[in-house]
Design a protein around this motif. Structure first.
Motif, PDB file in Angstrom:
ATOM      1  N   VAL A 113     -38.378  -8.110  10.782  1.00 48.47           N
ATOM      2  CA  VAL A 113     -39.188  -7.501   9.734  1.00 48.47           C
ATOM      3  C   VAL A 113     -39.876  -6.239  10.240  1.00 48.47           C
ATOM      4  O   VAL A 113     -40.101  -5.295   9.469  1.00 48.47           O
ATOM      5  N   GLN A 114     -40.177  -6.168  11.525  1.00 52.25           N
ATOM      6  CA  GLN A 114     -40.820  -4.983  12.074  1.00 52.25           C
ATOM      7  C   GLN A 114     -39.896  -3.775  12.016  1.00 52.25           C
ATOM      8  O   GLN A 114     -40.345  -2.639  11.784  1.00 52.25           O
ATOM      9  N   VAL A 128     -38.355 -13.138   9.337  1.00 54.77           N
ATOM     10  CA  VAL A 128     -39.335 -12.530  10.252  1.00 54.77           C
ATOM     11  C   VAL A 128     -38.695 -12.236  11.597  1.00 54.77           C
ATOM     12  O   VAL A 128     -38.906 -11.167  12.186  1.00 54.77           O
ATOM     13  N   LYS A 151     -40.529 -13.075  17.279  1.00 53.93           N
ATOM     14  CA  LYS A 151     -41.681 -12.198  17.498  1.00 53.93           C
ATOM     15  C   LYS A 151     -41.802 -11.117  16.427  1.00 53.93           C
ATOM     16  O   LYS A 151     -42.345 -10.031  16.671  1.00 53.93           O
ATOM     17  N   GLY A 152     -41.248 -11.408  15.253  1.00 48.53           N
ATOM     18  CA  GLY A 152     -41.345 -10.463  14.141  1.00 48.53           C
ATOM     19  C   GLY A 152     -40.484  -9.234  14.274  1.00 48.53           C
ATOM     20  O   GLY A 152     -40.726  -8.223  13.601  1.00 48.53           O
ATOM     21  N   GLN A 153     -39.434  -9.296  15.114  1.00 50.55           N
ATOM     22  CA  GLN A 153     -38.639  -8.100  15.389  1.00 50.55           C
ATOM     23  C   GLN A 153     -37.852  -7.633  14.161  1.00 50.55           C
ATOM     24  O   GLN A 153     -37.736  -6.428  13.915  1.00 50.55           O
TER      25      GLN A 153
END
Length: 422
Positions: free
Chosen positions: A258-259, A251, A254-256
């Protein structure tokens, strides 16, 4: 021309990597065909190319025979001996037949052969370069499209993206930069052909390898991927280091991480779950975000029954069954999902059915001790049958029943009997 040709062949070998000897062999074969075609000759012809001077010579090869039947292919022993006394029948003699204007034909032929060899060499170079990218990811630029393919420029060659390999509802415009997965590289007669995909599950794997260094290094491993391109995907990961959380690593802060993958795939949703050696735990993780109460396996059919809370039944199944379908693909099990209340109702029904056994039923009646009851009945009925009064009563009843069955008495007689009895 000859020295220039030699210099050109040397440069070709240096710059393009095309072997000089291969070009010369092809050139000699092409000159033989050119000579026969331009001079209407059918005899055996050989072309000799002097590697030092660059001179090209054409020779007609004839067999030494006793009697000549075809002067283009044969020469008599008498004429052969005049040339050299050592010749015998069966030998072959070469006669130079190089035309005066053969240099022009040789130059045109040499140009064609060299161009052909250059094209073949470039095709082989491109094929050898891109075959290394098979089953890997590349970035290209959308150039054009037709009814069958979208053509993606990968630098030295155009790759084709078929409709089946495209992400549904994704729009491709010229000059768009996209990442594609190379599924197959073929070396055809027209040159290398490269097929790419945007919907292949391994595209997701390669994107994670690019974004997550731990996956590239092998610390975190992708065990399985289930994907419905353009909509949703599930990825099962496991860590080889107990101090590293595989899901959190993928992930990213801050989810960077997978984003970035979601953005590349135009908003495709990602569910990252932790793989487990325990199938129950693995299936429960795969059905995320739904909570699982219990998992019951059927080893014969490689399936399982998953029990979830009532309020999470629809969440576990997903929209159009997508969550359950992806979980089944991810784990390899056929998954059946039931709510907790339905499962309890089914268990209660089974318990009620289990109280009544077919062994306890006699003529459809439930008895506690059927065998003893039957024995007691026989003991009670047997002495009654032996009693004379009871026997007469039974006989009388039997006669009455027989008369009724035979219809000997009418309805009026029966009514009179009833009145008399009253």
């Amino acid at each position: 021309m000859s020295k220039e040709l030699l210099n050109a062949l040397d440069d070709l070998e240096t710059e393009k990597g095309i072997s000089k000897e291969l070009v010369l062999d092809a050139l000699e074969a092409a000159l033989v065909s050119a000579y026969k075609r331009n001079y209407s000759q059918a005899q055996n012809v050989e072309v000799e190319f002097n590697h030092k001077t660059g001179k090209i010579s054409v020779y007609a090869v004839k067999d030494v025979v006793e009697t000549v039947y075809d002067s283009r292919l044969e020469v008599s022993l008498e004429e052969a001996v005049k040339i050299n006394s050592a010749y015998e029948i069966g030998d072959k003699i070469r006669f130079e037949v190089t035309p005066k204007n053969f240099g022009r034909i040789a130059a045109q032929t040499a140009k064609q052969v060299i161009m052909q060899r250059m094209r073949e060499a470039e095709r082989n170079i491109i094929y050898n370069e891109f075959i290394a990218y098979e089953n890997d990811i590349m970035q290209g630029i959308v150039e054009r499209q037709d009814n069958r393919y979208i053509y993606v420029n990968l630098g030295k060659i155009e790759a084709v993206l078929s409709k089946q390999e495209q992400i549904p509802n994704e729009v491709y415009k010229p000059h768009d930069r996209i990442k594609v997965y190379v599924t197959k590289v073929e070396n055809t007669s027209k040159g290398p052909q490269i097929f790419v995909s945007r919907s292949h599950p391994d595209l997701l794997k390669r994107l994670f390898e690019q974004e997550v260094p731990e996956i590239y290094d092998g610390v975190v491993e992708i065990v399985s991927i289930a994907r419905e391109a353009g909509d949703r995907a599930k990825v099962a990961v496991v860590s080889r280091d107990e101090h590293i959380d595989p899901v959190g690593t993928c992930v990213g802060p801050k989810g960077q991480r997978v984003q970035a993958i979601v953005n590349e795939l135009k908003g495709e949703n990602m569910d990252i779950v932790e793989w487990s050696e325990d199938p129950s735990t693995y299936i429960a993780n795969a059905l995320n975000p739904a909570k699982v109460i219990d998992v019951v396996f059927n080893e014969q059919t490689n399936s399982c029954l998953v029990v979830v809370p009532d309020y999470q039944l629809s969440l576990a199944i997903g929209k159009r069954g997508q969550n359950a379908r992806l979980a089944a693909k991810l784990t390899g099990f056929k998954i059946d999902i039931k709510s907790e209340s339905d499962m309890l109702a089914a268990d209660e029904a089974e318990e009620e059915v289990g109280l009544v056994s077919t062994d306890d039923l006699v003529d459809g009646a439930l008895v506690d001790e059927p065998i003893e009851a039957i024995v007691d009945a026989e003991e009670v009925v047997a002495p009654l049958v032996e009693d004379p009064e009871v026997e007469e009563t039974l006989v009388a009843d039997d006669e009455t029943i027989e008369e009724l069955l035979n219809g000997d008495e009418t309805d009026e007689e029966l009514e009179e009997q009833d009145t008399t009895e009253d």
